[in-house]
Design an enzyme around this catalytic site. Structure first.
Site, mmCIF file in Angstrom:
data_model
loop_
_atom_site.group_PDB
_atom_site.id
_atom_site.type_symbol
_atom_site.label_atom_id
_atom_site.label_comp_id
_atom_site.label_asym_id
_atom_site.label_seq_id
_atom_site.Cartn_x
_atom_site.Cartn_y
_atom_site.Cartn_z
ATOM 1 N N ASN A 67 0.798 -1.226 0.000
ATOM 2 C CA ASN A 67 0.000 0.000 0.000
ATOM 3 C C ASN A 67 0.830 1.276 0.000
ATOM 4 O O ASN A 67 0.301 2.368 -0.247
ATOM 5 C CB ASN A 67 -0.956 0.012 1.201
ATOM 6 N N HIS A 68 2.143 1.195 0.253
ATOM 7 C CA HIS A 68 3.001 2.382 0.223
ATOM 8 C C HIS A 68 3.752 2.545 -1.091
ATOM 9 O O HIS A 68 4.609 3.410 -1.211
ATOM 10 C CB HIS A 68 4.024 2.321 1.366
ATOM 11 N N HIS A 148 -0.238 -8.746 0.533
ATOM 12 C CA HIS A 148 0.084 -7.656 1.448
ATOM 13 C C HIS A 148 -1.210 -7.204 2.130
ATOM 14 O O HIS A 148 -2.049 -6.550 1.520
ATOM 15 C CB HIS A 148 0.709 -6.508 0.651
ATOM 16 N N HIS A 173 3.202 -6.914 5.359
ATOM 17 C CA HIS A 173 2.564 -5.676 5.824
ATOM 18 C C HIS A 173 2.628 -5.477 7.335
ATOM 19 O O HIS A 173 2.883 -4.367 7.785
ATOM 20 C CB HIS A 173 1.108 -5.560 5.371
ATOM 21 N N HIS A 175 4.734 -6.614 9.558
ATOM 22 C CA HIS A 175 6.117 -6.512 10.046
ATOM 23 C C HIS A 175 6.409 -7.409 11.242
ATOM 24 O O HIS A 175 7.452 -7.275 11.880
ATOM 25 C CB HIS A 175 6.471 -5.065 10.416
#
Length: 258
Positions: A67-68, A148, A173, A175
């Protein structure tokens, strides 16, 4: 075929730690292909052409994102020019970049797909419908999906949906590496989240005091990447080149020995 999938690389410190140790990891585990999630590899969040190049220089064969991916405008054209850097396939038609890529290794090939979950995430196209479309394309026998997403339920639903249709799926996503690496009944390798590559003493890679301030006071704060000792979270899939079925899955948490 042994495929090493590396969790979200965070900032310059994550890129540097990966560059220092990836060749050793490949040798230790006999990995022939390396897939790296690089959506946080730029120091200023997102991914940039320079941070993508650092991941390739470290030994990545394919880079996935999430998403980034579009946080930095300079990545737009780079995605068009480098098909081995993926953005999620369920972005709208006409979006910069591609959602899947087939790596030709000579004697064999591997298709890598990138998909974004929609539960608690971006309002993108339904990933279940999108993956059906992708799987109708001419793909390699060995297929791996980086899903993700935020919700473990969405990842597990997708895994059950794809068992027997792809070789392996790893989540990214959150982490944080999950303790559920396994093989599904029809031979698909799986882990809900592979984790991250970056500073251990952090909150998902961010300086703890900044994350605490944001969550305690509910006020905006500029996040900064933490420093100190690092780790590489990854998962190793061993997959038959003939059948595309996974025979073993091993989660990895590598830290530098002092």
């Amino acid at each position: 075929m042994k495929v090493l999938c590396v969790g979200d690389v965070v900032g310059r410190i994550g890129c540097s730690f990966l560059a220092k140790h990836l060749l050793e990891l490949k040798s230790t585990y006999g990995a022939e292909v390396v897939i790296v999630n690089g959506e946080n590899s730029s120091q200023a969040n997102g991914i940039s052409p320079s941070s993508a190049q650092r991941l390739f220089d470290a030994g990545a064969d394919v880079i996935t994102t999430g998403n980034h991916v579009f946080r930095r405008k300079e990545i737009f054209e780079y995605l068009e020019e480098h098909s081995e850097v993926l953005r999620p396939a369920n972005y709208p038609s006409g979006t910069f970049g591609r959602g899947w890529f087939t790596l030709d290794m000579g004697r064999t090939a591997i298709t890598v797909i990138n998909m974004l979950g929609v539960v608690f995430m971006e309002n993108l196209r339904n990933p279940f419908e999108c993956i059906d479309e992708v799987l109708r394309q001419q793909l390699a026998k060995v297929i791996i999906l980086d899903f993700h997403g935020e919700a473990t339920s969405e990842k597990l639903a997708m895994a059950n949906y794809l068992d027997g249709r792809i070789s392996a799926m790893f989540g990214t996503h959150t982490h944080v590496q999950t303790a559920d690496a396994r093989i599904f009944p029809k031979g698909m390798g799986y882990i809900t989240d592979v984790g991250m590559t970056g500073p251990i003493h952090s909150v998902l890679g961010v300086k703890p005091e900044l994350a605490i301030y944001r969550q305690k006071n509910l006020l905006p704060v500029r996040f900064e990447i933490a420093e100190g000792d690092c780790m590489i979270n990854a998962v190793l899939f061993e997959i038959s080149e003939q059948t595309g079925v996974t025979s073993s899955v091993q989660s990895i948490c590598y830290t530098e020995k002092h």
